[in-house]
Design an enzyme around this catalytic site. Structure first.
Site, short mmCIF file in Angstrom:
data_model
loop_
_atom_site.label_atom_id
_atom_site.label_comp_id
_atom_site.label_asym_id
_atom_site.label_seq_id
_atom_site.Cartn_x
_atom_site.Cartn_y
_atom_site.Cartn_z
N ARG A 90 1.87 16.02 -8.40
CA ARG A 90 2.52 14.77 -8.79
C ARG A 90 2.22 14.40 -10.25
O ARG A 90 3.13 14.08 -11.01
CB ARG A 90 2.06 13.63 -7.88
CG ARG A 90 2.42 13.76 -6.42
CD ARG A 90 3.92 13.88 -6.19
NE ARG A 90 4.65 12.78 -6.79
CZ ARG A 90 5.95 12.84 -7.11
NH1 ARG A 90 6.63 13.96 -6.91
NH2 ARG A 90 6.56 11.80 -7.64
N ILE A 91 0.95 14.44 -10.65
CA ILE A 91 0.60 14.04 -12.00
C ILE A 91 1.01 15.10 -13.01
O ILE A 91 1.50 14.78 -14.10
CB ILE A 91 -0.91 13.72 -12.11
CG1 ILE A 91 -1.29 12.61 -11.12
CG2 ILE A 91 -1.28 13.31 -13.53
CD1 ILE A 91 -0.51 11.32 -11.30
N SER A 232 -9.04 6.56 -12.92
CA SER A 232 -8.05 6.56 -11.84
C SER A 232 -6.92 5.61 -12.17
O SER A 232 -7.01 4.80 -13.09
CB SER A 232 -8.70 6.12 -10.52
OG SER A 232 -9.01 4.73 -10.57
N CYS A 233 -5.84 5.69 -11.40
CA CYS A 233 -4.71 4.79 -11.61
C CYS A 233 -5.12 3.34 -11.38
O CYS A 233 -4.70 2.43 -12.12
CB CYS A 233 -3.55 5.17 -10.70
SG CYS A 233 -3.98 5.26 -8.94
N ARG A 314 -4.45 1.82 2.21
CA ARG A 314 -3.34 2.74 2.01
C ARG A 314 -2.20 2.35 2.96
O ARG A 314 -2.42 2.18 4.16
CB ARG A 314 -3.79 4.18 2.27
CG ARG A 314 -4.88 4.68 1.33
CD ARG A 314 -4.37 4.87 -0.09
NE ARG A 314 -5.37 5.43 -0.96
CZ ARG A 314 -5.54 6.74 -1.18
NH1 ARG A 314 -4.75 7.62 -0.56
NH2 ARG A 314 -6.47 7.16 -2.01
#
Length: 416
Positions: A90-91, A232-233, A314
């Site tokens: 994804r990143i 982190s995000c 989550r």
């Protein structure tokens, strides 16, 4: 190898960054259709970018082709820095899309290491369930991917020590596997011939410098750091506005909850996992779990050391998350003053990093947002003049990937 300072030694004393101070301009995606950026949020003075929430999904896929471009620095290298990406998930793929939109980048992506193969890597770059179709010419070769005529070599090897970084003269490896996050693991890229490593995850242990663009990236030194982490995000979401609030009101202590979209670390259906909650189906459950983001904020804002903690929930959404922080401050204040401080930062020292919204929006409306954090000003609360609640949204994939590119540009701008 240059000396690498411990994580704890990298901190901010100023909210201004040479890179972010001019991030008010926006680059166009390479090869994407030119459309009005109708889905971007505007500041409170400018009003909403769309007439209503129902328009957001229609606007999103046309608006995702714009992004924040970092301001150029005076000591830019005469030649572009050669970059390799290790891990094309994804990143890694978001990094390519973000980088492709930078018309003045000092980086040249020349290689991707991905074990899924060229055909799969090129297909997933072209077609994305979150971002939509990448409207660039993506062609899979025998051992390469070509994006709008730019050829990027693809290799496949799980052992970093065996990667061709020396022969390809790689300067920076973007370590995006989520596996090699400490100095020993990431250092294997340097042993293989790379000069620097940029980890797209929280770094672990000594020997990794942690940077959050807009907060402490001005402390990066080419001679001092060989291995760096983009944190982190969630840390990228929290750190900018927490620094503003700490500078303005003095944070005494706080607790945070991030309501976070599911990630690849969870299970689609119930299956084994070291975290028994994450072992449960991500698509069917709200999954309480741990996050180190709150404590990690102190790595870049040292005045907050020991003052923050929190958890993650989550949830069954694929992208965009929201961070809710409740804190006690030492200076008496009120809602309008808190929002005023955040709006001032969004329009000033942290423009392009903090976004301010007064619209009643939901998570889908924030997909493709370039900024690290979007303050939802209508949800700000003050209780008894010293207890604050601040809520901030973030695109945990796209916004984070923009900062990875930004940090890469910081590194490239100091190349010697």
């Amino acid at each position: 190898m240059a000396f690498v300072a411990p994580v704890s030694s990298v901190f901010s004393t100023s909210s201004k960054s040479a890179v972010c101070s001019g991030r008010s301009s926006f680059a166009q995606f390479s090869g994407l259709k030119k459309v009005n950026n109708t889905a971007r949020l505007q500041t409170a003075e400018q009003g909403s970018a769309f007439g209503g929430v129902s328009d957001a999904n229609d606007a999103f896929f046309n608006a995702v082709n714009t992004m924040g471009a970092p301001a150029r620095t005076s000591n830019a290298p005469s030649m572009k820095v050669r970059v390799a990406i290790n891990g094309f998930g994804r990143i890694g793929r978001n990094f390519i899309r973000c980088w492709a939109g930078r018309t003045d980048s000092n980086m040249d992506v020349v290689c991707i290491n991905d074990t899924s193969g060229v055909k799969t890597a090129s297909h997933l770059l072209k077609y994305d369930s979150i971002l939509g179709t990448f409207d660039s010419d993506v062609v899979a070769g025998e051992d390469s991917i070509t994006v709008d005529g730019k050829t990027i070599k693809v290799v496949s090897n799980r052992n970093p020590l065996e990667l061709p970084w020396k022969e390809m003269e790689i300067d920076i490896v973007v370590e995006a596997t989520g596996v090699f996050v400490d100095a020993v693991g990431a250092g294997k890229h340097i042993q293989a011939g790379a000069k620097k490593v940029l980890i797209t995850a929280p770094g672990k242990g000594e020997g990794v410098g942690t940077f959050v663009v807009g907060v402490n990236d001005h402390l990066y030194s080419h001679d001092k750091f060989d291995i760096v982490s983009n944190a982190s995000c969630t840390t990228n979401c929290m750190a900018p506005f927490m620094k503003v609030l700490d500078d303005e009101f003095g944070v005494v202590r706080g607790m945070m909850t991030t309501t976070h979209s599911y990630t690849g670390d969870q299970r689609l259906l119930d299956a084994g996992h070291r975290d028994l909650r994450r072992a449960r189906s991500a698509a069917l459950n709200i999954v309480p779990t741990t996050t180190g983001a709150a404590k990690a904020v102190a790595l870049v804002v040292p005045t907050l050391a020991g003052k923050l903690n929190g958890i993650a929930l989550r949830v069954p959404t694929p992208n965009v998350s929201v961070c809710d922080v409740v804190m006690q401050v030492s200076k008496k204040t009120f809602k309008e003053e808190v929002n005023g401080a955040l709006l001032k930062a969004a329009n000033g020292s942290m423009k392009g990093i903090i976004k301010y919204s007064d619209e009643p929006l939901v998570s889908c409306d924030y997909r493709g947002t370039d900024e690290s954090t979007i303050i939802d000003s209508s949800l700000t609360m003050v209780m008894g003049d010293d207890m604050l609640k601040v809520v901030a949204w973030y695109d945990n994939e796209w916004g984070y990937s923009q900062r990875v590119v930004d940090l890469g540009e910081v590194m490239a701008s100091q190349w010697k």
